[in-house]
Design an enzyme around this catalytic site. Sequence first.
Site, short mmCIF file in Angstrom:
data_model
loop_
_atom_site.label_atom_id
_atom_site.label_comp_id
_atom_site.label_asym_id
_atom_site.label_seq_id
_atom_site.Cartn_x
_atom_site.Cartn_y
_atom_site.Cartn_z
N CYS A 152 -0.74 -5.61 1.16
CA CYS A 152 0.36 -5.09 1.96
C CYS A 152 0.25 -5.56 3.42
CB CYS A 152 0.43 -3.57 1.84
SG CYS A 152 2.07 -2.96 2.27
N HIS A 180 0.87 -2.73 -3.81
CA HIS A 180 -0.45 -2.09 -3.77
C HIS A 180 -1.07 -2.07 -5.17
CE1 HIS A 180 -0.55 -0.48 0.35
NE2 HIS A 180 0.77 -0.51 0.23
N GLU A 221 -4.02 -1.49 -6.00
CA GLU A 221 -5.09 -0.49 -6.16
C GLU A 221 -4.62 0.77 -6.87
OE1 GLU A 221 -3.64 -1.39 -3.35
OE2 GLU A 221 -3.62 0.20 -1.83
N1 GLN Z 1 2.93 -1.55 8.10
C1 GLN Z 1 3.39 -2.46 7.09
C2 GLN Z 1 4.80 -2.12 6.63
O1 GLN Z 1 5.26 -1.02 6.86
C3 GLN Z 1 2.43 -2.48 5.92
C4 GLN Z 1 2.39 -1.17 5.19
C5 GLN Z 1 1.18 -1.02 4.31
O2 GLN Z 1 0.20 -1.72 4.45
N2 GLN Z 1 1.21 -0.05 3.40
O3 GLN Z 1 5.46 -2.92 6.04
#
Ligand code: GLN
Length: 534
Positions: free
Chosen positions: A385, A511, A513
Site C-alpha cells: 500500500c 493489503h 496480509e
Molecule cells: N496513505 C496512503 C493512502 O491513503 C496509503 C494507505 C495505506 O498504506 N493503507 O492511499
Amino acid sequence: MQQQTKYIFVTGGVMSGLGKGVTSSSIAKLLQIHNKRVSCVKIDPYLNYDAGTMNPVAHGEVFVTEDGGECDMDIGNYERFLNQNVTKSHNITTAQVYSQVIEAERRGEYLGACVQIIPHVTDAIKGRIRKIGQEENLEILVVECGGTVGDIESLPFLEALRQIRLEDGAENVMFVHVTLAPSLDVVGEQKTKPTQHSVQELRRIGIQPDMLMVRCTRPLEDSVREKISHFSNITARDVFSCHDVESILAVPKVIYDQGIVTEIFRKLSMEAPQEGGANWKEWDLIVDSFRKNGEEVKIAMVGKYVKLPDSYVSVNQALKHAGAKLGKNVKIDWIDAEELNGNVDSLSSYDGIIVPGGFGERGTEGMIKTANFARERNIPYLGICFGFQLAAVAFGRYVCGLEGANSSEIDPSTQNPIIDLLPEQKDVKNKGGSLRLGSHEVNIVENTMASKLYKSSKISRRHRHRYEFNQKYLEMFALKGLVFTGHSDGKKRMEALEIPSHKFYLGIQFHPEFSSRPGYPEECFEAFVRASSS
Ligand code: GLN
C-alpha cells in the site's frame, strides 16, 4: 427449525493486554475442531464508530474485512485461527449502538417512550449479537467484550450479556473471565488477589463467571488454582492456566489438555464429544510447522508505527506463515523510518525489506530512501500500500529524475504527483469509513512475476487507501524498467508494480496480509520470504 445459538461471553479483568483475543480465538478454534459451527464477535466499548480513525500505535493495527470494515485487530486473530472470514458486523462499538438507538428515536420508533440505556441500548446490543448467530446459523458464538471489568464504558454491554444469560438460560450461555496471576520475580509465588478482586467486580454487576482463564508466566500451581477456586466460587477444574507458550497457535492445545472442551460441552448441555471425533489433523500439522527452527531470514520492516509491533500484526503474522511453510525462521526488525532517514546503509545486513502501509508525512523520506536502497542493492523488496506508493515515488525521483516527485498526500503542491488522490475522493470530507475499502478484484498481467506467484489472472484482495498511482507517468516508468503488473476497475487503477531486472521488487496497492492464514500464507509473502532466503 433453526437451532438456537449458544453463547460464550469472554470478559477481561485486572488489566488490558492479557490476550483475551487469543483466548477467545483459541476457544472458538477448539469448538471448530470439535465440528461445531462457530464464530467470534468483538465488542469495543469505545466511542469511535470503528477502528478506522484510531492510531495503530495506541490500539494496534486496523484490520480490514472483506466487506470493508475497519476493525479491531482481534478480528484478524479470529479469521486467522478459524481460517474463516467474518463481516464487519462482528465488531460492535458503543458508537454503532448509540447511533442506531438515536436514529430510531428520531424516526419516532419508540412511540413516546423515554429512551434509556436499559432497555433500549441493551436491546440494541442483544439484537446485534443475536442477529449474527441467526443469520450465520451458528451453533456457538464466542463474544469477547473489550476493555476491563470495572470500566464505565463497558457497563451497558455487560448488562446486555447478563440479560442474554437470563433470557436464554444457563444451558445456552456461559461466561469466561480472563485474569492475571502475576509473580513478582522468577521464583516468586503466583498472586491471586488481582483475580479475586476482578471476579468480585464482575459479581457486583450480576455476572458469576463459569470459567477463569488465568494468564501467568509459568503453569498455574495447584495450590494457587485451589485458592482462586475458593475465593471466586468456581470449581478448580474450571480454573485454567494460560501460561506463556512459544506461539499463540499453541494456546488451544494448552487449554484443551486441561479439559476445557469437556467442560464447555457440559456447561452448554451439549452431547459430550466422541472419542476421536475431533478434527485435529490439519491444526496439528500447522502448529508443528511453526515449531521447526530453520535457517534464519532477516527482514527489516521500515515504517512509522514501529513502537508497537501490534501495529503491523497481520504483516508480522503473514511473514511467519510464509516462514513456517518454507521451513525458515523469519526474524523481523521493526525500524523507525524517521530515525533511518539518511542512514539507509544499515539496511544492507538484511535479507529482505518491507515498507508496510501508512498515512501522513512523518517518516516518508526514510521510506522513500529505503525503497530506493532496496532497488539499487538488489535486496528483495515488498511494498504494501504506502510501500507500493513510495516505491513509485522513489523510482520517479531517482530513476526518472522527476524533480520533487512525491505523493500529493505528503506534498500537496508537488510538481510531480506520482501518487495522487483517487478521483472519487476529491469531494470526500469525512475521514472515517471513507477510504477505498474492502475486497476488490485485481487483474494480473500475464507473464509477470505477479502472474507466476498468483497462478491466476484474477484475484480478490482487501484495500484501504485514498491515493493511487498517477497514470500520467506510466509510460515513462515502463521505459525505465518498472512495469505495472496488476490493475483494477478496467485499468483505472494500478495495483502492482515490479522491476523485472531486480531479484524481487514488488509493490502492491492492496493489503495481502489480511488474507494470509497459518498454513496458507498469502502468495506475496511466500514469494518474498523465498526470494529473501535464496
Ligand atoms: N496513505 C496512503 C493512502 O491513503 C496509503 C494507505 C495505506 O498504506 N493503507 O492511499
